[in-house]
Design a protein around this motif. Sequence first.
Motif, PDB file in Angstrom:
ATOM      1  N   GLU A  97       5.483  18.489 -15.392  1.00 25.75           N
ATOM      2  CA  GLU A  97       5.356  18.398 -16.867  1.00 25.75           C
ATOM      3  C   GLU A  97       4.557  19.523 -17.370  1.00 25.75           C
ATOM      4  OE1 GLU A  97       6.162  17.275 -20.776  1.00 25.75           O
ATOM      5  OE2 GLU A  97       7.175  16.602 -19.201  1.00 25.75           O
ATOM      6  N   GLU A  98       3.300  19.648 -16.567  1.00 22.92           N
ATOM      7  CA  GLU A  98       2.547  20.780 -16.708  1.00 22.92           C
ATOM      8  C   GLU A  98       3.052  22.192 -16.717  1.00 22.92           C
ATOM      9  OE1 GLU A  98      -0.652  19.974 -14.247  1.00 22.92           O
ATOM     10  OE2 GLU A  98      -1.807  18.500 -15.464  1.00 22.92           O
ATOM     11  N   ARG A  99       4.099  22.374 -15.439  1.00 21.65           N
ATOM     12  CA  ARG A  99       4.831  23.505 -15.355  1.00 21.65           C
ATOM     13  C   ARG A  99       5.779  23.742 -16.536  1.00 21.65           C
ATOM     14  NH1 ARG A  99       4.758  21.775  -9.943  1.00 21.65           N
ATOM     15  NH2 ARG A  99       7.027  21.086 -10.165  1.00 21.65           N
ATOM     16  N   GLU A 133       0.880  -1.300  -0.122  1.00 25.86           N
ATOM     17  CA  GLU A 133      -0.035  -0.285   0.047  1.00 25.86           C
ATOM     18  C   GLU A 133       0.768   1.221   0.043  1.00 25.86           C
ATOM     19  OE1 GLU A 133      -3.046   2.262   2.961  1.00 25.86           O
ATOM     20  OE2 GLU A 133      -2.653   0.276   3.581  1.00 25.86           O
ATOM     21  N   LEU A 134       1.892   1.143   0.875  1.00 25.32           N
ATOM     22  CA  LEU A 134       2.742   2.405   0.764  1.00 25.32           C
ATOM     23  C   LEU A 134       3.299   2.727  -0.294  1.00 25.32           C
ATOM     24  CD1 LEU A 134       3.770   4.438   3.001  1.00 25.32           C
ATOM     25  CD2 LEU A 134       5.654   3.061   3.510  1.00 25.32           C
ATOM     26  N   ARG A 135       4.048   1.472  -1.064  1.00 26.93           N
ATOM     27  CA  ARG A 135       4.625   1.601  -2.478  1.00 26.93           C
ATOM     28  C   ARG A 135       3.718   2.183  -3.354  1.00 26.93           C
ATOM     29  NH1 ARG A 135       5.654  -3.337  -2.978  1.00 26.93           N
ATOM     30  NH2 ARG A 135       7.921  -3.298  -1.843  1.00 26.93           N
ATOM     31  N   ARG A 136       2.343   1.662  -3.359  1.00 26.18           N
ATOM     32  CA  ARG A 136       1.379   2.413  -4.390  1.00 26.18           C
ATOM     33  C   ARG A 136       1.018   3.907  -4.244  1.00 26.18           C
ATOM     34  NH1 ARG A 136      -1.348  -2.593  -3.411  1.00 26.18           N
ATOM     35  NH2 ARG A 136      -2.630  -1.515  -1.696  1.00 26.18           N
ATOM     36  N   GLN A 137       1.158   4.275  -2.792  1.00 24.47           N
ATOM     37  CA  GLN A 137       0.881   5.528  -2.518  1.00 24.47           C
ATOM     38  C   GLN A 137       2.275   6.448  -2.870  1.00 24.47           C
ATOM     39  OE1 GLN A 137       0.381   5.861   1.620  1.00 24.47           O
ATOM     40  NE2 GLN A 137      -1.818   5.069   1.375  1.00 24.47           N
ATOM     41  N   ARG A 138       3.432   5.729  -2.962  1.00 17.47           N
ATOM     42  CA  ARG A 138       4.576   6.729  -3.078  1.00 17.47           C
ATOM     43  C   ARG A 138       4.623   6.751  -4.770  1.00 17.47           C
ATOM     44  NH1 ARG A 138       9.254   3.970   1.165  1.00 17.47           N
ATOM     45  NH2 ARG A 138       8.417   5.188   2.906  1.00 17.47           N
ATOM     46  N   ASP A 139       4.386   5.636  -5.408  1.00 14.73           N
ATOM     47  CA  ASP A 139       4.406   5.799  -6.870  1.00 14.73           C
ATOM     48  C   ASP A 139       3.300   6.625  -7.551  1.00 14.73           C
ATOM     49  OD1 ASP A 139       6.044   3.561  -6.786  1.00 14.73           O
ATOM     50  OD2 ASP A 139       4.800   1.997  -7.388  1.00 14.73           O
ATOM     51  N   LEU A 140       2.231   6.808  -6.915  1.00 16.38           N
ATOM     52  CA  LEU A 140       1.063   7.477  -7.278  1.00 16.38           C
ATOM     53  C   LEU A 140       1.554   9.044  -6.727  1.00 16.38           C
ATOM     54  CD1 LEU A 140      -1.463   8.209  -8.229  1.00 16.38           C
ATOM     55  CD2 LEU A 140      -2.488   7.967  -5.704  1.00 16.38           C
ATOM     56  N   GLN A 141       2.291   9.338  -5.735  1.00 10.68           N
ATOM     57  CA  GLN A 141       3.000  10.834  -5.497  1.00 10.68           C
ATOM     58  C   GLN A 141       3.644  11.000  -6.478  1.00 10.68           C
ATOM     59  OE1 GLN A 141       1.668  12.608  -3.219  1.00 10.68           O
ATOM     60  NE2 GLN A 141       3.132  14.151  -3.554  1.00 10.68           N
ATOM     61  N   ARG A 142       4.896  10.204  -6.862  1.00 14.50           N
ATOM     62  CA  ARG A 142       5.581  10.374  -7.925  1.00 14.50           C
ATOM     63  C   ARG A 142       5.176  10.778  -9.250  1.00 14.50           C
ATOM     64  NH1 ARG A 142       9.113   6.427  -5.267  1.00 14.50           N
ATOM     65  NH2 ARG A 142       8.111   4.638  -6.476  1.00 14.50           N
ATOM     66  N   GLU A 143       4.088   9.904  -9.586  1.00 12.23           N
ATOM     67  CA  GLU A 143       3.371  10.367 -10.905  1.00 12.23           C
ATOM     68  C   GLU A 143       2.640  11.576 -10.689  1.00 12.23           C
ATOM     69  OE1 GLU A 143       0.550   7.118 -11.510  1.00 12.23           O
ATOM     70  OE2 GLU A 143       1.934   5.457 -11.748  1.00 12.23           O
ATOM     71  N   ARG A 144       2.249  11.958  -9.787  1.00 14.23           N
ATOM     72  CA  ARG A 144       1.466  13.267  -9.531  1.00 14.23           C
ATOM     73  C   ARG A 144       2.538  14.302  -9.695  1.00 14.23           C
ATOM     74  NH1 ARG A 144      -2.553  12.054  -4.202  1.00 14.23           N
ATOM     75  NH2 ARG A 144      -4.183  10.971  -5.505  1.00 14.23           N
ATOM     76  N   GLU A 145       3.688  14.332  -8.928  1.00 16.15           N
ATOM     77  CA  GLU A 145       4.810  15.221  -9.274  1.00 16.15           C
ATOM     78  C   GLU A 145       5.489  15.396 -10.570  1.00 16.15           C
ATOM     79  OE1 GLU A 145       7.562  13.886  -6.273  1.00 16.15           O
ATOM     80  OE2 GLU A 145       6.306  14.671  -4.362  1.00 16.15           O
TER      81      GLU A 145
END
Length: 287
Positions: A128-130, A111-123
Amino acid sequence: MPPAATREPFARWSENSRRTALAIIAEREICDVNARFSELNSAHGSWSWLDGPHARVRYDDLSQLVRCEAATLAPAPYLSRFERSGQVVEVRLERLDGGEAIAVVHDVTSELRRQRDLQREREALMHEERMHAMGVLASGVAHDLNHALNVIALRVAMLRADPQLVCTRRTLDVLARVVGEAARIVARLQDLARKRRDRPSDALDLAAVLTGAIEMARTESEIADVRIEADVPPLPLVRGSAAELAHVFGSLLLHAREQMPGGGRVQVKARVDRGRVLVTIHDAGEG
């Protein structure tokens, strides 16, 4: 051994919670555990707090961890996370009516790994948007500056061609060089803007990229009495960055023009050679 009032619900919890580790602690000793707790406790490696001011505290095994943490347990439930060799568990401690403490341990590594992967994808998406926004802004600024510089370059060229202004020729030559340098800076700014839209691994039409670079170079080369002759047939698609290749071709053509201050001819040829695309740029300069 815990009293019957504690053993009975503990047995039911153990049966229904095969993925959850359970332990009963009484008088700083572990009275009972389920199979999952024994499994986690048998693995080697010390446990430490995942973060916080106690991150340097180490526990030899899961039993020591829950015993020590239960010894200072307040009446309110306790929840924290601990780590061992990349494995993360969430430990919940709570006082029972009989005074014992129960430890409920969940393995939250995945679960923590998924959260970190999701956070990295969001960042990464936000970055990329910036960068895309910066590219759009840079593209607009570069377009406006390039238009103004082209107008100035044409006016300077007309003044240099006027025989009545021979006495100011040196000043006009300096001005032309300054405008040319500014145009090259703007071209790099345009390259930066294009890079935000290009993907280095995308297939691209090299003939179109090369032809575009030649046309851009011809605009300035005609003023310097340099003629560019191009032989660019249809070419197979190649993988790369259009912006970077356009910059490379533009730089080579600029270098060729600078090697012939008195004017001359630049030959650009492209062909397929043993499955690869070969581009040659030849000038009559000394360099």
